[in-house]
Enzyme design. Structure first.
Site, PDB file in Angstrom:
ATOM      1  N   VAL A 230     -28.846  22.088  26.935  1.00 14.42           N
ATOM      2  CA  VAL A 230     -29.990  21.669  25.931  1.00 14.42           C
ATOM      3  C   VAL A 230     -30.265  22.315  24.931  1.00 14.42           C
ATOM      4  O   VAL A 230     -30.840  23.606  25.284  1.00 14.42           O
ATOM      5  CB  VAL A 230     -31.149  21.014  27.092  1.00 14.42           C
ATOM      6  CG1 VAL A 230     -32.219  20.325  26.063  1.00 14.42           C
ATOM      7  CG2 VAL A 230     -30.695  20.160  28.357  1.00 14.42           C
ATOM      8  N   CYS A 231     -30.500  21.997  23.839  1.00 19.76           N
ATOM      9  CA  CYS A 231     -31.080  22.714  22.805  1.00 19.76           C
ATOM     10  C   CYS A 231     -30.297  24.210  22.492  1.00 19.76           C
ATOM     11  O   CYS A 231     -29.097  24.010  22.584  1.00 19.76           O
ATOM     12  CB  CYS A 231     -32.465  23.011  22.904  1.00 19.76           C
ATOM     13  SG  CYS A 231     -33.299  23.398  21.347  1.00 19.76           S
ATOM     14  N   THR A 232     -30.780  25.038  22.375  1.00 22.92           N
ATOM     15  CA  THR A 232     -30.412  26.443  22.232  1.00 22.92           C
ATOM     16  C   THR A 232     -29.497  26.967  23.400  1.00 22.92           C
ATOM     17  O   THR A 232     -29.127  28.187  23.393  1.00 22.92           O
ATOM     18  CB  THR A 232     -31.340  27.487  21.701  1.00 22.92           C
ATOM     19  OG1 THR A 232     -32.577  27.429  22.628  1.00 22.92           O
ATOM     20  CG2 THR A 232     -31.946  27.068  20.408  1.00 22.92           C
TER      21      THR A 232
END
Length: 325
Positions: A106-108
């Site tokens: 998720v995300c970074t």
């Protein structure tokens, strides 16, 4: 029913919503669908120590990351210190991923997967603000900045924060079926799921606001009148410029050629009408400047890999409240 173990990796300065959003989907899916035991969610950190999220929220893990058992889905959330990841954490992620059936970020969290070599030669995404950095640091990763989540083989990556919920719902639909995903989505008061190839942000947000007033007025006109003649010649006339000068100035100040900008605005307007109204496809096509339903269908398939009817089925703002619908 087969139990699927979902291991959520915790570490200091993790983004708490990257953790709790997907966790709530997986933890609640079995109960919402009346399929207890569908998922066993385990949070784990290095040494089993409590961690502090980047917002200051303290998280108490269930287990030591070094001692977790079988893994069906390994979920790696993002955090603020993705540029300097802990080597031991990356090594453990690599080890766990080697025996997991699915690996998700998720995300970074995509940076941790990339550091572990898990995205090499794969298509991936992350939060739009960090896509350029991911591509620069890991040139062997095919970074796609547009979709909210990307699946390449057994590895799935998602954009920022709430996109992790969309990806988790897509995985629940894959595991337990559409009805189960719909039930947990309703329970969490979210959409069933946005299609993975839906853009991370709107055309107006993605583009820059022109510095010159005539061009800003043209941007406003386009947004308010998607059904109008939005050819370069017509827009240049509104800006009192020659078509050639207008096209150059618009692209330089907005960051997109006029045609691409118009295409994006029309697609977004049509998507909103499909999501929020009961209007027919023919009427929507006409009101959004496509002229014919076939032209709109081609635009949707090209941009979203789904025709308008399928898009509406998947992404209604007001889902049918009947059980099992």
């Amino acid at each position: 029913m087969r139990e699927r173990s979902v291991v959520v990796v915790l570490y200091d300065d993790v983004q708490s919503l990257d953790v709790t959003g997907p966790l709530e989907v997986f933890a609640g899916a079995g109960a919402a669908a009346r399929r207890p035991g569908a998922y066993r969610v385990v949070t784990a950190s290095p040494g089993g120590r409590p961690v502090r999220s980047c917002s200051g929220l303290r998280l108490l893990p269930d287990a030591d990351l070094a001692e977790v058992g079988p893994v069906h889905t390994l979920l790696v959330p993002g955090g603020v210190d993705f540029e300097h990841p802990d080597g031991a954490l990356v090594a453990r992620i690599r080890e766990l991923a080697g025996r997991a059936e699915r690996v998700v970020s998720v995300c970074t969290g995509a940076f941790l997967l990339a550091e572990a070599g898990l995205l090499s030669g794969r298509r991936a995404t992350t939060h739009w603000a960090y896509c350029e950095e991911l591509a620069r640091r890991f040139p062997d990763v095919a970074v796609d900045p547009d979709p909210i989540h990307v699946r390449d083989g057994h590895v799935a990556t998602s954009a920022g924060v709430t996109a992790g919920i969309d990806l988790a719902l897509a995985l629940v639909e894959e595991d337990l079926g559409r009805d189960a995903a719909l039930l947990i989505a309703r329970h969490l008061v979210v959409f069933l799921r946005r299609p993975g190839n839906q853009a991370q942000f709107s055309t107006q947000l993605a583009a820059q606001v022109a510095s010159r007033q005539p061009l800003r007025e043209v941007q406003r006109w386009i947004a308010e009148h998607p059904e109008a003649d939005l050819s370069v010649e017509a827009l240049a006339g509104r800006a009192a410029m020659s078509p050639r000068h207008f096209a150059r100035a618009f692209a330089a100040e907005v960051g997109l050629p006029p045609g691409r900008y118009v295409d994006g605005v029309r697609l977004e307007a049509a998507r909103r009408r499909l999501e929020d109204t009961d209007d027919g496809v023919e009427g929507i096509a006409r009101s959004c400047g496509y002229g014919t339903p076939e032209a709109m269908r081609r635009a949707f398939v090209r941009a979203l890999a789904a025709p308008p009817a399928e898009y509406r089925r998947r992404f209604r703002s007001r889902p049918d409240s009947r059980p099992g619908s």
